[in-house]
Every structure is written in C-alpha cells, then in structure tokens.
Design a protein around this motif. Structure first.
Motif, PDB file in Angstrom:
ATOM      1  N   ALA A 124      12.771  34.967  30.248  1.00  0.00           N
ATOM      2  CA  ALA A 124      12.378  34.194  31.430  1.00  0.00           C
ATOM      3  C   ALA A 124      13.210  32.918  31.572  1.00  0.00           C
ATOM      4  O   ALA A 124      13.695  32.604  32.672  1.00  0.00           O
ATOM      5  CB  ALA A 124      10.891  33.849  31.353  1.00  0.00           C
ATOM      6  N   SER A 125      13.370  32.159  30.479  1.00  0.00           N
ATOM      7  CA  SER A 125      14.101  30.896  30.572  1.00  0.00           C
ATOM      8  C   SER A 125      15.577  31.123  30.885  1.00  0.00           C
ATOM      9  O   SER A 125      16.190  30.345  31.622  1.00  0.00           O
ATOM     10  CB  SER A 125      13.951  30.101  29.270  1.00  0.00           C
ATOM     11  N   THR A 126      16.142  32.213  30.349  1.00  0.00           N
ATOM     12  CA  THR A 126      17.540  32.535  30.656  1.00  0.00           C
ATOM     13  C   THR A 126      17.695  32.994  32.105  1.00  0.00           C
ATOM     14  O   THR A 126      18.607  32.558  32.818  1.00  0.00           O
ATOM     15  CB  THR A 126      18.043  33.640  29.710  1.00  0.00           C
ATOM     16  N   SER A 127      16.785  33.863  32.544  1.00  0.00           N
ATOM     17  CA  SER A 127      16.852  34.377  33.917  1.00  0.00           C
ATOM     18  C   SER A 127      16.677  33.264  34.935  1.00  0.00           C
ATOM     19  O   SER A 127      17.263  33.315  36.031  1.00  0.00           O
ATOM     20  CB  SER A 127      15.766  35.446  34.123  1.00  0.00           C
ATOM     21  N   PHE A 128      15.889  32.243  34.591  1.00  0.00           N
ATOM     22  CA  PHE A 128      15.667  31.124  35.512  1.00  0.00           C
ATOM     23  C   PHE A 128      16.976  30.417  35.833  1.00  0.00           C
ATOM     24  O   PHE A 128      17.276  30.126  37.005  1.00  0.00           O
ATOM     25  CB  PHE A 128      14.665  30.142  34.898  1.00  0.00           C
ATOM     26  N   ILE A 129      17.773  30.152  34.802  1.00  0.00           N
ATOM     27  CA  ILE A 129      19.046  29.454  35.017  1.00  0.00           C
ATOM     28  C   ILE A 129      20.003  30.306  35.840  1.00  0.00           C
ATOM     29  O   ILE A 129      20.649  29.826  36.784  1.00  0.00           O
ATOM     30  CB  ILE A 129      19.688  29.092  33.666  1.00  0.00           C
ATOM     31  N   VAL A 130      20.112  31.581  35.501  1.00  0.00           N
ATOM     32  CA  VAL A 130      21.043  32.466  36.225  1.00  0.00           C
ATOM     33  C   VAL A 130      20.575  32.664  37.664  1.00  0.00           C
ATOM     34  O   VAL A 130      21.387  32.685  38.601  1.00  0.00           O
ATOM     35  CB  VAL A 130      21.166  33.816  35.501  1.00  0.00           C
ATOM     36  N   ALA A 131      19.259  32.791  37.863  1.00  0.00           N
ATOM     37  CA  ALA A 131      18.722  33.009  39.209  1.00  0.00           C
ATOM     38  C   ALA A 131      19.004  31.828  40.129  1.00  0.00           C
ATOM     39  O   ALA A 131      19.204  32.014  41.340  1.00  0.00           O
ATOM     40  CB  ALA A 131      17.221  33.278  39.140  1.00  0.00           C
ATOM     41  N   LEU A 132      19.024  30.628  39.566  1.00  0.00           N
ATOM     42  CA  LEU A 132      19.267  29.438  40.387  1.00  0.00           C
ATOM     43  C   LEU A 132      20.627  29.476  41.073  1.00  0.00           C
ATOM     44  O   LEU A 132      20.821  28.843  42.112  1.00  0.00           O
ATOM     45  CB  LEU A 132      19.171  28.172  39.524  1.00  0.00           C
ATOM     46  N   ALA A 133      21.571  30.229  40.496  1.00  0.00           N
ATOM     47  CA  ALA A 133      22.908  30.335  41.096  1.00  0.00           C
ATOM     48  C   ALA A 133      22.937  31.331  42.248  1.00  0.00           C
ATOM     49  O   ALA A 133      23.940  31.406  42.966  1.00  0.00           O
ATOM     50  CB  ALA A 133      23.924  30.740  40.024  1.00  0.00           C
ATOM     51  N   HIS A 134      21.857  32.080  42.432  1.00  0.00           N
ATOM     52  CA  HIS A 134      21.881  33.162  43.425  1.00  0.00           C
ATOM     53  C   HIS A 134      20.768  33.061  44.476  1.00  0.00           C
ATOM     54  O   HIS A 134      20.841  33.764  45.485  1.00  0.00           O
ATOM     55  CB  HIS A 134      21.763  34.517  42.720  1.00  0.00           C
ATOM     56  N   THR A 135      19.755  32.242  44.245  1.00  0.00           N
ATOM     57  CA  THR A 135      18.667  32.149  45.220  1.00  0.00           C
ATOM     58  C   THR A 135      18.079  30.744  45.195  1.00  0.00           C
ATOM     59  O   THR A 135      18.507  29.888  44.408  1.00  0.00           O
ATOM     60  CB  THR A 135      17.570  33.192  44.908  1.00  0.00           C
ATOM     61  N   THR A 136      17.102  30.498  46.063  1.00  0.00           N
ATOM     62  CA  THR A 136      16.522  29.164  46.165  1.00  0.00           C
ATOM     63  C   THR A 136      15.475  28.944  45.084  1.00  0.00           C
ATOM     64  O   THR A 136      14.905  29.884  44.522  1.00  0.00           O
ATOM     65  CB  THR A 136      15.853  28.966  47.537  1.00  0.00           C
ATOM     66  N   VAL A 137      15.216  27.681  44.793  1.00  0.00           N
ATOM     67  CA  VAL A 137      14.168  27.317  43.833  1.00  0.00           C
ATOM     68  C   VAL A 137      12.814  27.814  44.329  1.00  0.00           C
ATOM     69  O   VAL A 137      11.984  28.278  43.543  1.00  0.00           O
ATOM     70  CB  VAL A 137      14.146  25.789  43.626  1.00  0.00           C
ATOM     71  N   ALA A 138      12.591  27.728  45.633  1.00  0.00           N
ATOM     72  CA  ALA A 138      11.311  28.162  46.199  1.00  0.00           C
ATOM     73  C   ALA A 138      11.059  29.636  45.915  1.00  0.00           C
ATOM     74  O   ALA A 138       9.950  30.034  45.549  1.00  0.00           O
ATOM     75  CB  ALA A 138      11.288  27.900  47.710  1.00  0.00           C
ATOM     76  N   ASN A 139      12.078  30.473  46.079  1.00  0.00           N
ATOM     77  CA  ASN A 139      11.927  31.902  45.821  1.00  0.00           C
ATOM     78  C   ASN A 139      11.482  32.173  44.380  1.00  0.00           C
ATOM     79  O   ASN A 139      10.605  32.986  44.121  1.00  0.00           O
ATOM     80  CB  ASN A 139      13.244  32.630  46.093  1.00  0.00           C
ATOM     81  N   ILE A 140      12.118  31.477  43.450  1.00  0.00           N
ATOM     82  CA  ILE A 140      11.816  31.693  42.028  1.00  0.00           C
ATOM     83  C   ILE A 140      10.406  31.239  41.692  1.00  0.00           C
ATOM     84  O   ILE A 140       9.625  31.979  41.076  1.00  0.00           O
ATOM     85  CB  ILE A 140      12.844  30.953  41.153  1.00  0.00           C
ATOM     86  N   LEU A 141      10.059  30.028  42.102  1.00  0.00           N
ATOM     87  CA  LEU A 141       8.777  29.452  41.703  1.00  0.00           C
ATOM     88  C   LEU A 141       7.601  30.106  42.417  1.00  0.00           C
ATOM     89  O   LEU A 141       6.537  30.306  41.816  1.00  0.00           O
ATOM     90  CB  LEU A 141       8.771  27.941  41.954  1.00  0.00           C
ATOM     91  N   LEU A 142       7.772  30.435  43.694  1.00  0.00           N
ATOM     92  CA  LEU A 142       6.653  31.024  44.426  1.00  0.00           C
ATOM     93  C   LEU A 142       6.341  32.433  43.939  1.00  0.00           C
ATOM     94  O   LEU A 142       5.189  32.863  43.977  1.00  0.00           O
ATOM     95  CB  LEU A 142       6.960  31.020  45.926  1.00  0.00           C
ATOM     96  N   MET A 143       7.347  33.158  43.470  1.00  0.00           N
ATOM     97  CA  MET A 143       7.057  34.462  42.859  1.00  0.00           C
ATOM     98  C   MET A 143       6.267  34.282  41.568  1.00  0.00           C
ATOM     99  O   MET A 143       5.383  35.084  41.243  1.00  0.00           O
ATOM    100  CB  MET A 143       8.356  35.221  42.577  1.00  0.00           C
ATOM    101  N   GLN A 144       6.567  33.225  40.825  1.00  0.00           N
ATOM    102  CA  GLN A 144       5.849  32.969  39.578  1.00  0.00           C
ATOM    103  C   GLN A 144       4.395  32.607  39.814  1.00  0.00           C
ATOM    104  O   GLN A 144       3.564  32.743  38.901  1.00  0.00           O
ATOM    105  CB  GLN A 144       6.531  31.845  38.798  1.00  0.00           C
ATOM    106  N   ALA A 145       4.053  32.149  41.010  1.00  0.00           N
ATOM    107  CA  ALA A 145       2.669  31.773  41.292  1.00  0.00           C
ATOM    108  C   ALA A 145       1.719  32.949  41.136  1.00  0.00           C
ATOM    109  O   ALA A 145       0.536  32.777  40.846  1.00  0.00           O
ATOM    110  CB  ALA A 145       2.555  31.194  42.708  1.00  0.00           C
ATOM    111  N   GLY A 146       2.225  34.162  41.320  1.00  0.00           N
ATOM    112  CA  GLY A 146       1.370  35.340  41.224  1.00  0.00           C
ATOM    113  C   GLY A 146       1.220  35.886  39.821  1.00  0.00           C
ATOM    114  O   GLY A 146       0.569  36.928  39.639  1.00  0.00           O
TER     115      GLY A 146
END
Length: 294
Positions: free
Chosen positions: A75-97
């Motif tokens: 999860a912590s590794t994917s978070f950093i890589v994902a930030l280069a490809h999508t918005t912070v909102a997309n990442i965090l709002l998916m985690q809300a579920g």
C-alpha cells in the motif's frame, strides 16, 4: 478520540507533501520515506517497550503480522507510484471505502454476518469506486493510477480483516516491518539515492511526521475507542486530503472523482451512523448480548 483524529490529520497531508518533492524517481522517494518512517518507529518502540520488549513484539507477530506487513508495504509503495499517475482525491476517496470492503471480504472468506444496511453500503461503495475508475476505462486518465488506488484499498481491506481475526497482532511492529520491506524493495529499484537537502527535509517530514507519527497516534488511540468511532474519525483523511492539495497546489479533482467520492464517503458515514444507533440500542430483557462481527 483526539489521537485517532490526529492520526487521520497527519495522514491527510501525504499528498500535499509529495507534490512539493522534486525527485523524479518514485523508488527513491519510497526508499527514503520508508527509511525515515522505519527509523522513527523503531526508536519509538525501543523507547516505549525497551529493546528486548521491541524484539519480543516482532517475534510474537507470527504469520498474521507478516501478512499485515506485506499489505502495508504494498500500500505505501503503491501510494507513491499512484501519485505520479492520478490525483490525490482519487487515491484517498477510494480508501474511504476500506471498512466496507473489509466487511465484504470477511463475508467471502469467513462468512461473517453482514447486515442488510451493510450490504447496501457495500453496493454504494462499489458504485462510487466504479464511477471514479470509469475515467481510466474511457482513456481520460491513466489506468495505472486508478488501478494502484484500487489496489491500495484492497490490501488495506485485507490487512483490516487479518487484524480483526488476529486481535493480538500489534499494529506498530507490523507496520514498521512493512516500511522496512518497502524500503528494501525500493532500494533494489532506485536509480540513485542522493537527493538535495530541500528534498531530504521533505522526505523526513513525509516519513516521520506523515507516516510514522500518524501510525503511533492511531496505534495508541484506536485501542481506547469503539471501532465505529475510530472508523468515523478515520474519514477525515479522505475528506481533508483533497482539500489540502486543492488549497496548496490547486489540484482540482474531476467531476467523476467528486461524484464517486461523495457516494463512497456518504455510504460510509450513513453506515457508521446506523452502527452507532445499533450499539446504543438497549438489550431486551432475557437476551444475551453477543459481539457483532460487524
């Protein structure tokens, strides 16, 4: 409650801090963030439990602790890589579920009882995530970013189920091991380790304050409040995170992210509200109260 809220607050700054870092190699960021977080967590456990006590915590984790550590490393590794490809909102709002996805996973694996209200909330979360991911399917945004954001939510759900099933697993040593694993893998992939003093300062804050201190606050406070309250306070991370990035970096989430994220957060808040109401309902005379798996 204050400690759990502070953990969500610390974690909500992650995307904002990452956007200030100028390093182009994501693996370098993962390495230094993990290294600083691991150093802080080791120092904290040594101070709290002593060196022998800390080593005992690591030994007592067993396979459940190792599984949680691997989930956290992914999860912590994917978070950093994902930030280069999508918005912070997309990442965090998916985690809300994550709490509701964990309930679905617990039903699939262990047939834990799921109430009708929880099923409806799970369906709403899946619909909300589908709305957010639909942009990548249509080519509007990178499917890599949304795919990694979805992976983060899935592995956090797995870690949540494992932690619930094996309540004796201490979160702090498991997550510390996760940072070590993430850092070790990143070290094998990074093109360079040298960074500027400016970026190193940001990486220190990213690892120690955002990740390490947040974990300590949560591990200390979550044991002292009901699970429903911890989940409610945890929603401040996906709510505040996109706001900080919008205010500081002018990163505006897309319409589908806002719509899908609103569906996810609303479903979670309604579910937690119903859980509060259920727990507050007095028991009927002559009925033995059994702990609910939800």
């Amino acid at each position: 409650m204050i400690l759990v809220f502070l953990s969500a607050l610390m974690w909500s700054f992650g995307g904002t801090i990452a956007r200030f870092i100028d390093i182009t190699d994501n693996w370098t960021i993962v390495f230094w963030r993990s290294a600083w977080a691991a150093a802080f967590l080791i120092a904290f456990m040594a101070w709290r439990d002593g060196w022998r006590g800390m080593l005992k915590l690591f030994r007592d984790m067993g396979l459940p602790g190792l599984a949680v550590a691997f989930c956290f490393a992914i999860a912590s590794t994917s978070f950093i890589v994902a930030l280069a490809h999508t918005t912070v909102a997309n990442i965090l709002l998916m985690q809300a579920g994550v709490p509701l996805l964990a309930a679905l996973l617990a039903w699939l694996l262990f047939r834990e009882r799921v109430t009708r209200a929880t099923w409806l909330a799970i369906a709403a979360v899946i619909a909300g995530v589908a709305i957010m991911v639909s942009e990548s399917l249509g080519g509007t945004v990178s499917p890599i970013g949304d795919g990694l954001a979805l992976l983060i939510a899935c592995v956090f759900s797995i870690a949540t189920v494992i932690t619930r099933r094996f309540a004796y697993v201490r979160m702090t040593p498991a997550t510390c091991l996760g940072t070590i694993l993430a850092g070790a893998f990143a070290a094998s992939q990074a093109s360079a380790f040298a960074v500027s003093s400016h970026d190193m300062g940001l990486l220190f804050v990213f690892g120690v304050i955002n990740l390490g201190v947040g974990l300590v606050f949560f591990a200390t406070g979550a044991r002292l409040v009901p699970a429903a309250i911890a989940a409610l306070l945890g929603t401040f991370e996906p709510i505040l995170g996109p706001i900080w990035v919008w205010l500081v970096h002018s990163e505006v989430p897309s319409a589908r992210t806002i719509i899908g994220g609103t569906v996810v957060v609303t479903a979670l808040l309604v579910h937690i509200g119903l859980e509060f109401k259920r727990q507050a309902r007095p028991e009927r005379p002559g009925v033995t109260g059994l702990p609910s798996p939800n």
